[in-house]
Design a protein around this motif. Sequence first.
Motif, PDB file in Angstrom:
ATOM      1  N   MET A  63      45.853  -9.841  40.797  1.00  0.00           N
ATOM      2  CA  MET A  63      45.773  -9.815  42.266  1.00  0.00           C
ATOM      3  C   MET A  63      45.588 -11.356  42.656  1.00  0.00           C
ATOM      4  SD  MET A  63      43.087  -8.262  45.052  1.00  0.00           S
ATOM      5  CE  MET A  63      43.231  -6.825  44.546  1.00  0.00           C
ATOM      6  N   SER A  64      46.391 -11.916  43.836  1.00  0.00           N
ATOM      7  CA  SER A  64      46.321 -13.410  44.295  1.00  0.00           C
ATOM      8  C   SER A  64      44.871 -13.570  44.963  1.00  0.00           C
ATOM      9  CB  SER A  64      47.567 -13.649  45.081  1.00  0.00           C
ATOM     10  OG  SER A  64      47.280 -12.860  46.210  1.00  0.00           O
ATOM     11  N   ALA A  65      44.480 -14.968  45.253  1.00  0.00           N
ATOM     12  CA  ALA A  65      43.525 -15.161  45.646  1.00  0.00           C
ATOM     13  C   ALA A  65      43.146 -14.670  47.062  1.00  0.00           C
ATOM     14  CB  ALA A  65      43.147 -16.517  45.491  1.00  0.00           C
ATOM     15  N   SER A  66      44.298 -14.741  47.774  1.00  0.00           N
ATOM     16  CA  SER A  66      44.589 -14.418  49.169  1.00  0.00           C
ATOM     17  C   SER A  66      44.513 -12.802  49.125  1.00  0.00           C
ATOM     18  CB  SER A  66      46.008 -14.732  49.808  1.00  0.00           C
ATOM     19  OG  SER A  66      46.978 -14.455  49.021  1.00  0.00           O
ATOM     20  N   GLY A  67      44.914 -11.888  48.365  1.00  0.00           N
ATOM     21  CA  GLY A  67      44.892 -10.657  48.363  1.00  0.00           C
ATOM     22  C   GLY A  67      43.670 -10.146  48.043  1.00  0.00           C
ATOM     23  N   ALA A  68      42.642 -10.752  47.318  1.00  0.00           N
ATOM     24  CA  ALA A  68      41.271 -10.568  46.876  1.00  0.00           C
ATOM     25  C   ALA A  68      40.443 -10.838  47.999  1.00  0.00           C
ATOM     26  CB  ALA A  68      40.734 -11.459  45.759  1.00  0.00           C
ATOM     27  N   GLU A  69      40.856 -12.029  48.871  1.00  0.00           N
ATOM     28  CA  GLU A  69      39.821 -12.209  50.045  1.00  0.00           C
ATOM     29  C   GLU A  69      40.272 -11.360  51.205  1.00  0.00           C
ATOM     30  OE1 GLU A  69      37.343 -14.320  50.310  1.00  0.00           O
ATOM     31  OE2 GLU A  69      37.675 -15.224  48.382  1.00  0.00           O
ATOM     32  N   LEU A  70      41.375 -10.965  51.375  1.00  0.00           N
ATOM     33  CA  LEU A  70      41.716  -9.881  52.228  1.00  0.00           C
ATOM     34  C   LEU A  70      41.022  -8.541  51.895  1.00  0.00           C
ATOM     35  CD1 LEU A  70      43.289  -8.960  54.830  1.00  0.00           C
ATOM     36  CD2 LEU A  70      45.266  -8.267  53.299  1.00  0.00           C
ATOM     37  N   GLU A  71      40.840  -8.080  50.809  1.00  0.00           N
ATOM     38  CA  GLU A  71      40.270  -7.054  50.301  1.00  0.00           C
ATOM     39  C   GLU A  71      38.812  -7.076  50.536  1.00  0.00           C
ATOM     40  OE1 GLU A  71      40.701  -5.238  46.520  1.00  0.00           O
ATOM     41  OE2 GLU A  71      42.756  -4.685  46.817  1.00  0.00           O
ATOM     42  N   ARG A  72      38.203  -8.197  50.075  1.00  0.00           N
ATOM     43  CA  ARG A  72      36.687  -8.607  50.608  1.00  0.00           C
ATOM     44  C   ARG A  72      36.572  -8.343  52.209  1.00  0.00           C
ATOM     45  NH1 ARG A  72      34.174 -14.197  51.276  1.00  0.00           N
ATOM     46  NH2 ARG A  72      32.142 -13.716  51.380  1.00  0.00           N
ATOM     47  N   LEU A  73      37.416  -8.975  53.235  1.00  0.00           N
ATOM     48  CA  LEU A  73      37.105  -8.643  54.426  1.00  0.00           C
ATOM     49  C   LEU A  73      37.340  -7.432  54.985  1.00  0.00           C
ATOM     50  CD1 LEU A  73      36.945 -10.144  57.160  1.00  0.00           C
ATOM     51  CD2 LEU A  73      39.432 -10.504  57.082  1.00  0.00           C
ATOM     52  N   VAL A  74      38.363  -6.413  54.375  1.00  0.00           N
ATOM     53  CA  VAL A  74      38.276  -5.134  54.455  1.00  0.00           C
ATOM     54  C   VAL A  74      37.005  -4.328  54.125  1.00  0.00           C
ATOM     55  CG1 VAL A  74      39.674  -3.016  53.897  1.00  0.00           C
ATOM     56  CG2 VAL A  74      40.922  -4.979  54.429  1.00  0.00           C
ATOM     57  N   GLY A  75      36.388  -4.784  53.153  1.00  0.00           N
ATOM     58  CA  GLY A  75      35.404  -4.146  52.608  1.00  0.00           C
ATOM     59  C   GLY A  75      34.103  -4.524  53.352  1.00  0.00           C
ATOM     60  N   ILE A  76      34.095  -5.559  53.861  1.00  0.00           N
ATOM     61  CA  ILE A  76      33.025  -6.164  54.732  1.00  0.00           C
ATOM     62  C   ILE A  76      33.191  -5.137  56.053  1.00  0.00           C
ATOM     63  CG2 ILE A  76      32.377  -8.059  56.260  1.00  0.00           C
ATOM     64  CD1 ILE A  76      32.922  -9.860  53.906  1.00  0.00           C
ATOM     65  N   MET A  77      34.206  -5.107  56.669  1.00  0.00           N
ATOM     66  CA  MET A  77      34.596  -4.324  57.843  1.00  0.00           C
ATOM     67  C   MET A  77      34.039  -3.048  57.745  1.00  0.00           C
ATOM     68  SD  MET A  77      35.352  -4.811  61.083  1.00  0.00           S
ATOM     69  CE  MET A  77      34.451  -3.626  61.349  1.00  0.00           C
ATOM     70  N   ALA A  78      34.460  -2.376  56.379  1.00  0.00           N
ATOM     71  CA  ALA A  78      34.149  -0.839  56.530  1.00  0.00           C
ATOM     72  C   ALA A  78      32.542  -0.866  56.183  1.00  0.00           C
ATOM     73  CB  ALA A  78      34.501  -0.610  55.001  1.00  0.00           C
ATOM     74  N   ARG A  79      31.843  -1.905  55.743  1.00  0.00           N
ATOM     75  CA  ARG A  79      30.374  -1.930  55.600  1.00  0.00           C
ATOM     76  C   ARG A  79      29.656  -2.061  57.005  1.00  0.00           C
ATOM     77  NH1 ARG A  79      26.357  -4.057  52.104  1.00  0.00           N
ATOM     78  NH2 ARG A  79      24.342  -3.399  53.212  1.00  0.00           N
ATOM     79  N   LEU A  80      30.147  -2.640  57.800  1.00  0.00           N
ATOM     80  CA  LEU A  80      29.797  -3.085  59.048  1.00  0.00           C
ATOM     81  C   LEU A  80      29.704  -1.780  60.025  1.00  0.00           C
ATOM     82  CD1 LEU A  80      31.456  -6.524  60.090  1.00  0.00           C
ATOM     83  CD2 LEU A  80      29.054  -5.973  59.658  1.00  0.00           C
ATOM     84  N   ARG A  81      30.910  -0.919  59.508  1.00  0.00           N
ATOM     85  CA  ARG A  81      31.130   0.221  60.384  1.00  0.00           C
ATOM     86  C   ARG A  81      30.416   1.519  59.945  1.00  0.00           C
ATOM     87  NH1 ARG A  81      33.111   1.221  65.449  1.00  0.00           N
ATOM     88  NH2 ARG A  81      34.361   3.113  64.771  1.00  0.00           N
ATOM     89  N   ALA A  82      29.999   1.369  58.479  1.00  0.00           N
ATOM     90  CA  ALA A  82      29.325   2.765  57.879  1.00  0.00           C
ATOM     91  C   ALA A  82      27.843   2.956  58.403  1.00  0.00           C
ATOM     92  CB  ALA A  82      29.184   2.098  56.377  1.00  0.00           C
ATOM     93  N   GLU A  83      27.448   3.762  57.970  1.00  0.00           N
ATOM     94  CA  GLU A  83      25.932   4.302  58.158  1.00  0.00           C
ATOM     95  C   GLU A  83      24.771   3.338  57.658  1.00  0.00           C
ATOM     96  OE1 GLU A  83      24.297   6.730  59.687  1.00  0.00           O
ATOM     97  OE2 GLU A  83      26.037   7.959  60.042  1.00  0.00           O
TER      98      GLU A  83
END
Length: 391
Positions: free
Chosen positions: A1-21
Amino acid sequence: MSASGAELERLVGIMARLRAEGGCPWDREQDLRSMRPYLVEETFEVLDEMDRVAYGGPWRSLCEELGDLLFQIVFHAQLAAEKGEFTMEDVCRSISDKIVSRHPHVFADGQVKGSEEVLFNWEKIKAEEKKRKTGREGSVLDGVPTAAPALLRAERLTEKASRIGFDWPDVAGVRAKLYEELQELDEAIASGNRDELEHELGDVLFSLANLGRFLKTPPEDALRMAGRRFITRFQHIESALRAEGIPLGEATLEHMERHWQAAKAAEKALPPPASLPRAPLTSLRFCVSDVAAQEAFWNAVAPLIGWQAERGAPSEACYGDGALRLVFTPGSAAGSLSGAAPSLTLGAPSVRAVERLRVALEASHPGAVQGAEPQRIRFRDPAGLLWEYTV
């Protein structure tokens, strides 16, 4: 995975964590309606930073604002994912598929003669896509948001119509149409009829938007920058009146006009907006065998990278970026310091800036360029110093 792809996945994960219980209470309370104002705000903040960059400002702030805008997109995709509608992966796949499909001249065996044919093909492919989805082609004007600023929308409407040949043959026709609309506005002003005034003023503004498109000067951008200039000039008037002890509202129009003209003159004295941001430099002083040759070379190069000549000792050649200084002083040739010339790196603001310097050097100092790639250029100056100018 490219660096940009990894950072996008990280951001998606952060967003999911913010919305989770157990996540952020504020983020968990939001929905599509509540997030609308933030999406609009972040979009305009990106535009503000683009304007600053256009006037020679730093790119870093634009990077940060683009990140804020990307966060809005990830946020909305997360809201959709929670309802089982689509995911961020679907968003990326959708736009990737669309771009590939509408550029057959790049990703398939299609051929085009120029950008006008690219736009024509874009609309044709778009209509075919819509017909497959809905059973009808729809209008060429579909896709121009009704909520967009009116001036921007007017430009986009005429631009879309032009893609199928509904357009003036040249700028002279557009200018004549504007003159016609101004005459009709004069007639409406004479009549005093409110409905006619709105109608004719709208036609004038629409014609101006079309003229801006023909001149390749987006009218929304032009008007936004005019607003910035008005603010700067008017605040100059306010400051000048305060300095003179004249209360606001008590100065004559002629008095304020003098300060307005002074502000305009000050604007013209500034470096042109297209000047490049200053390039960062770490090393400062070098001994060279021929200061005069260095000076002739750097007098040509310095303005191209946002540096300027500065006053130094009589035997020195000095250049600065406002904070650091590059000094060439008489002494042993730089290239003999350790058997090889030292190499220094300058930060380029864009790929375009790299190309601009390459072209200028090849024209003014043949042989100076040692190597060039899209994002960087290496060149040697008369003292033997090897420089790299890179994005």
